[in-house]
Write a protein that holds these residues in place. Structure first.
Motif, short mmCIF file in Angstrom:
data_model
loop_
_atom_site.label_atom_id
_atom_site.label_comp_id
_atom_site.label_asym_id
_atom_site.label_seq_id
_atom_site.Cartn_x
_atom_site.Cartn_y
_atom_site.Cartn_z
N THR A 44 41.72 43.83 34.11
CA THR A 44 41.67 42.41 34.40
C THR A 44 41.69 42.16 35.89
OG1 THR A 44 42.84 41.98 32.35
CG2 THR A 44 42.80 40.21 33.98
N LYS A 45 42.45 42.95 36.64
CA LYS A 45 42.54 42.74 38.07
C LYS A 45 41.21 42.96 38.77
CE LYS A 45 47.38 44.11 38.58
NZ LYS A 45 48.27 45.09 39.19
N ASP A 48 37.86 40.29 40.43
CA ASP A 48 37.46 39.78 41.73
C ASP A 48 36.52 40.73 42.46
OD1 ASP A 48 38.59 37.34 41.73
OD2 ASP A 48 40.45 37.94 42.73
N ARG A 596 43.76 42.35 46.18
CA ARG A 596 43.77 40.91 46.01
C ARG A 596 43.04 40.16 47.12
NH1 ARG A 596 49.02 42.36 45.10
NH2 ARG A 596 49.87 41.18 46.85
N THR A 636 43.83 36.40 45.95
CA THR A 636 44.28 36.15 44.58
C THR A 636 45.66 36.75 44.40
OG1 THR A 636 41.99 36.32 43.84
CG2 THR A 636 43.68 36.36 42.14
N HIS A 640 47.17 36.90 39.15
CA HIS A 640 45.90 36.19 39.01
C HIS A 640 46.08 34.74 38.57
CE1 HIS A 640 42.70 39.33 39.54
NE2 HIS A 640 43.80 40.06 39.52
N TRP A 643 45.06 31.36 43.58
CA TRP A 643 43.98 31.82 44.46
C TRP A 643 43.80 30.85 45.62
CZ3 TRP A 643 39.75 28.69 45.35
CH2 TRP A 643 39.53 27.64 44.44
#
Length: 727
Positions: A44-45, A48, A596, A636, A640, A643
């Motif tokens: 999921t990470k 981005d 991130r 982010t 999550h 942002w």
């Protein structure tokens, strides 16, 4: 802008920036510690790092991986449109796509230039159905603004000629606006994946309020429906710097939509949809006395000039994917549609007389397409047919309200029809393990019939009814060469074709700033040949692409002065008298600095020339896009749910003007449009799985600027606040 309003905006901005700093401090404290509870898995990470949409349909008219398409394509997701940017209109949603200039004659009249072309030289599709119609005029127009961006699942962009797959008008680029669909869950309890949704957007400098309510529900076990309503109210725009409030720039809009998806069997999907957009009193302020001079632009003379727009679309589409009945037929799509567009212009001249004119264009359309895996490659075959029926009107009223003049026709010929037919085939096949070719061809046919062409049968200048046909064959050969799984080169040659429409052939109306355009029978189709070479790569944390393109223009239909005048205004008409070229370079990409933090950017350069039939010399392409760059950074949170994103938009001044651009002094300052740099900061928070809030601080420096060729300046310091709630 009042002191109270300015104070409120700065307080909001201060709170936003304070929250941003707090988040960064918290993230630094967690950097080396254990992940917080509920930390999502690594898969999921990674969202981005890669674009949300990795597949696209518009590139080869079938579902395809963006990385494999042998053309320059873009896909803008729902999240990008509604929350990350919270765009006001569909044209504005294309503002950060490299190679696109979004011109705005007025706030309700945005018209994107794709690789140097706009109006009827760009093609807009709505769920695969042509929005372009036979009354669409050249140059900037307001028709793209009649698509509600809040209804869209994504926007797909194809840059450059795509006439093989999409027919006439697909020259500068083709855009497919794909609406959201309800999700059917196979359940005996009539369940659907989503319930209701409420979306709210407020903008300070736009003086706008936008709200949308939609509901998604199951109808039967194998069907679901989505119903939505959108309301927009725009007050007078607040520009930056000393320009301030711009009077006479507001309007209202009300949209509605419905969509139903039915699965009669595992192989068949049936979609039934209705869309309605109503835009009330959208002004063209630049031509009125309410306009404000900026950098030497002239003030208009009209007392009022507003447009009403109504667009209604109804369609049924069937998608059949046989599973066992055929080893060679992969997919069949059938579409039947009815599309109606009504336009009414209210124009109060400097002498107080009111002119009311417009048209009603009803278009019945259909297309049939089949995809087949054969021994010679993956074949896509199809045909499409559209028929326009147009009624138009014109009336002029005296100052006392009495009828002065009533013409038998409006801006385009009355009692007219236009037929457009295309048959196409495309084959995708491998020449080697690394080299894939995409070859295609199309036969085009168009027919125009107009009965009431003469605007004044009583005068000595008689204009007869017309009946003309046009045909052309175009081809495309493109290739993808894979260096490895993460790097390829693509490119090829594509032909473009645009048949003269009823606006070309029969228009009698004011064009640009103070010219009268008269009918021009006897035109021939425009022809284009485009060369393109590009590359895409995903190496480590870097994703990027670069593309160079050159399009040869043959027989461009352009306006030129006849030497006559009507009501003191010069008369222009059209002919295939111009050849030329347009070429450019586009770059785009992103780099993941950490888990991130991502930086992204884009750059677009364009130049072009065409013949000027009046002077016999070459001149710059009209409204040529200036050198444009974008640089941004996105952060982010670890979980999550937060942002923040900052962007820097840089646009060089444009002083390369055609003769007609230089004469368009209401929109383009003497010597050209100055460049500008705009800073913006945006952020959002996921309060729960189904509740998002977002905030934007745009044009932080309150820059007073204008997009090249536009009729008014852009918003100054602008705070956007919104929420997206599902329940």
């Amino acid at each position: 802008m009042s002191l109270d309003m300015l104070s409120r905006e700065y307080v909001i901005a201060l709170l936003f920036l304070t929250g941003f700093c707090t988040l960064l401090n918290e993230s630094q404290g967690q950097e080396t510690g254990a992940p917080p509870p509920g930390d999502p898995p690594q898969e999921t990470k990674a969202e981005d790092k890669k674009p949300v949409n990795t597949t696209i349909v518009i590139g080869r008219r079938m579902e395809d991986d963006i990385f494999e398409v042998p053309s320059t394509v873009e896909s803008l997701s729902e999240n990008f449109l509604l929350r990350r940017r919270a765009y006001r209109t569909l044209p504005e949603a294309l503002a950060e796509v490299p190679g696109v200039l979004v011109q705005k004659t007025g706030r309700g009249q945005g018209s994107p230039y794709l690789r140097g072309f706009t109006g009827f030289r760009t093609l807009l599709l709505v769920d695969g159905i042509r929005l372009n119609h036979a009354a669409m005029r050249s140059g900037p127009n307001q028709y793209w603004g009649t698509v509600d961006p809040l209804t869209l699942d994504r926007i797909e962009v194809f840059k450059g000629p795509a006439s093989v797959l999409y027919g006439s008008d697909a020259i500068g680029g083709t855009v497919n606006a794909i609406s959201r669909s309800p999700v059917v869950l196979d359940s005996p309890y009539y369940r659907s994946e989503d319930g209701s949704r409420f979306y709210l957007r407020h903008s300070s400098a736009e003086r706008s309020h936008t709200s949308r309510y939609e509901t998604n529900f199951a109808v039967t076990r194998n069907s679901a429906a989505l119903l939505g309503l959108t309301s927009r109210n725009f007050g007078n725009l607040q520009a930056g710097g000393a320009t301030g409030s711009l009077p006479g720039t507001g309007y209202d809009e009300f949209d509605g939509d419905a969509k139903m998806v039915i699965y009669p069997s595992d192989e068949l999907e049936v979609v039934i949809a209705l869309q309605s957009v109503r835009m009330n009193n959208a002004p063209r302020t630049h031509s009125t006395i309410l306009s404000r001079s900026w950098r030497g632009t002239t003030i208009g003379s009209d007392l009022q000039r507003d447009f009403d727009q109504e667009r209604r679309l109804a369609y049924v589409q069937a998608h059949w994917e046989p599973q066992n009945s055929s080893d060679w037929l992969n997919r069949v799509t059938l579409s039947l549609s009815a599309h109606q567009h009504e336009e009414t212009e209210y124009r109060v001249l400097s002498n107080g007389k009111l002119r009311r004119q417009g048209f009603n264009d009803t278009v019945f359309g259909s297309f049939l397409q089949a995809e087949s895996a054969t021994g010679i490659g993956l074949m896509t075959m199809g045909m499409e047919y559209y028929r326009d029926s147009i009624d138009s009107f014109f009336s002029e009223y005296e100052v006392d309200g009495s009828l002065g003049v009533r013409r038998p026709r409006g801006p385009v010929a009355d009692d007219s029809t236009y037929d457009l037919l295309g048959i196409y085939v495309q084959d995708v096949f491998d020449l080697s393990e690394r080299l894939e070719l995409t070859a295609g061809g199309r036969l085009n046919y168009a027919s125009a019939d107009a009965q009431v062409v003469d605007p004044d049968p009583a005068d000595a200048n008689v204009i007869d009814p017309l009946s003309e046909t046009f045909s052309a064959a175009v081809g495309s050969l493109r290739a993808t060469y894979r260096i490895d799984d993460n790097w390829n080169f693509y490119g090829g040659v594509s032909e473009g074709f645009r048949a003269p429409n009823l606006s070309d052939l029969t228009r009698f109306d004011i064009s640009r700033s103070g010219e009268v355009e008269v009918p021009a029978p006897g035109l021939e189709p425009e022809e284009y040949t485009s060369l393109e070479l590009g590359t895409r790569f995903s190496i480590g944390e870097l994703d990027a692409y670069a593309a160079a393109h050159h399009t040869f223009i043959d027989g461009l239909i352009v306006r030129f002065p006849t030497g006559d005048t009507i009501d003191g205004m010069p008369v222009v008409t059209k002919d295939n008298t111009s050849d030329g070229f347009v070429r450019g370079l586009e770059l785009g990409g992103s780099l993941l600095l950490s888990e991130r933090m991502k930086i992204f950017g884009a750059l677009a350069w364009l130049e072009g020339e065409t013949d000027n039939p009046s002077t016999g010399t070459d001149e710059p392409l009209s409204r040529l896009m200036p050198l444009t760059g974008l640089l941004g950074m996105r952060w982010t949170s670890r979980d999550h749910t937060w942002w923040v994103e900052g962007t820097l938009t840089m646009v060089k001044g444009q002083d390369k003007l055609s003769a007609r651009d230089a004469g368009d002094t209401q929109r383009i300052p003497p010597g050209g449009t100055p460049g500008f740099t705009v800073y913006s900061l945006r952020g959002g928070k996921e309060l729960s799985e189904n509740f998002d809030v977002f905030v934007g601080l745009e044009n932080i420096a309150n820059k007073d600027y204008r997009l090249h060729g536009s009729g008014q300046n852009e918003p100054g310091l602008n705070v956007i606040i919104g929420l997206d709630c599902k329940f």
